[in-house]
Design a protein around this motif. Sequence first.
Motif, short mmCIF file in Angstrom:
data_model
loop_
_atom_site.label_atom_id
_atom_site.label_comp_id
_atom_site.label_asym_id
_atom_site.label_seq_id
_atom_site.Cartn_x
_atom_site.Cartn_y
_atom_site.Cartn_z
N GLN A 139 0.94 -1.21 -0.18
CA GLN A 139 0.13 -0.12 0.05
C GLN A 139 0.98 1.26 -0.04
N THR A 140 1.16 1.80 -1.18
CA THR A 140 1.91 3.08 -1.36
C THR A 140 1.66 4.12 -0.24
N ASP A 141 0.23 4.34 0.02
CA ASP A 141 -0.11 5.38 0.81
C ASP A 141 0.61 5.33 2.26
N THR A 142 0.78 4.23 2.80
CA THR A 142 1.25 3.91 3.94
C THR A 142 2.76 3.26 4.10
N ALA A 143 3.25 2.74 2.88
CA ALA A 143 4.42 2.08 2.93
C ALA A 143 5.51 3.32 2.93
N ALA A 144 6.65 2.85 3.39
CA ALA A 144 7.69 3.75 3.56
C ALA A 144 8.99 3.06 3.29
N ALA A 145 10.13 3.72 2.92
CA ALA A 145 11.50 3.18 2.85
C ALA A 145 11.85 2.35 4.09
N GLY A 146 12.51 1.39 3.91
CA GLY A 146 13.00 0.57 5.13
C GLY A 146 11.89 -0.59 5.39
N ASP A 147 10.68 -0.36 5.01
CA ASP A 147 9.52 -1.61 5.13
C ASP A 147 10.28 -2.73 4.56
N SER A 148 9.90 -3.85 4.96
CA SER A 148 10.52 -5.32 4.40
C SER A 148 9.34 -5.73 3.33
N PHE A 149 9.73 -6.41 2.52
CA PHE A 149 8.88 -7.06 1.58
C PHE A 149 9.22 -8.55 1.49
N SER A 150 7.99 -9.52 1.19
CA SER A 150 8.49 -10.72 0.84
C SER A 150 7.79 -11.20 -0.50
N ALA A 151 8.31 -12.11 -1.04
CA ALA A 151 7.98 -12.61 -2.49
C ALA A 151 8.62 -14.05 -2.55
N ARG A 152 8.19 -14.75 -3.65
CA ARG A 152 8.51 -16.06 -3.96
C ARG A 152 9.05 -16.11 -5.18
N LEU A 153 10.18 -16.97 -5.56
CA LEU A 153 10.64 -17.28 -6.96
C LEU A 153 9.48 -17.78 -7.85
N VAL A 154 9.29 -17.26 -9.06
CA VAL A 154 8.50 -17.81 -9.79
C VAL A 154 8.87 -19.09 -10.58
N ASP A 155 10.12 -19.24 -10.76
CA ASP A 155 10.87 -20.35 -11.10
C ASP A 155 12.03 -20.94 -10.32
N ALA A 156 12.38 -21.97 -10.64
CA ALA A 156 13.67 -22.44 -9.82
C ALA A 156 14.84 -21.60 -10.23
N LEU A 157 15.73 -21.36 -9.43
CA LEU A 157 16.94 -20.33 -9.69
C LEU A 157 18.11 -21.67 -9.91
N ARG A 158 18.49 -21.55 -11.25
CA ARG A 158 19.56 -22.67 -11.69
C ARG A 158 20.96 -21.98 -12.12
N ASP A 159 21.88 -22.64 -11.77
CA ASP A 159 23.47 -22.26 -12.11
C ASP A 159 23.67 -22.41 -13.54
#
Length: 168
Positions: free
Chosen positions: A35-55
């Motif tokens: 929510q950009t009205d209440t979010a601020a620099a320093g807030d954490s976020f969480s996400a998930r990989l869409v695909d496997a990370l491969r070497d």
Amino acid sequence: GDQPEADDAAKSHSAKSLILPGGLPLSFALTTSIQTDTAAAGDSFSARLVDALRDEKGRILASKGTVVEGHLTLVQSYFKPPEVQVMLRPEALRIRGARVALSAMRDWRRVMLETKQAGKKKLEIVLPPQGEEYDGLFRFQGMHIVIPAGFRSDWRTVAASGTQVALR
């Protein structure tokens, strides 16, 4: 369990000692909205990989669905024209319970391909300010923007400076 299991290359290493090589493509999707009205620099976020990370040899370093942790480094609203700018900095992957450091830069290839396929002649690539190369800058038109859960962005890993990686 609900924690994806990293296999191949990651199994041969303790996840804590895993150092990600540079140049590997990864995409992640936010797990909660911002929510950009209440979010601020320093807030954490969480996400998930869409695909496997491969070497580079195709071995899985982090499975699809692996948690990506990061912070917002900028949330700025403008009134004329109405726009919100948000910078995300992914900082770590959670692999088998261990926090593995992640340095990455935006990867524009998918966006460029989609723009070309749509027949558009121009693409605006928004770069972060100097010194914030590991942040992704996103611009949204309008006010009171909610960046939805599932918002996807594409990145490339950047090797940690001065480290060599030997995956056996």
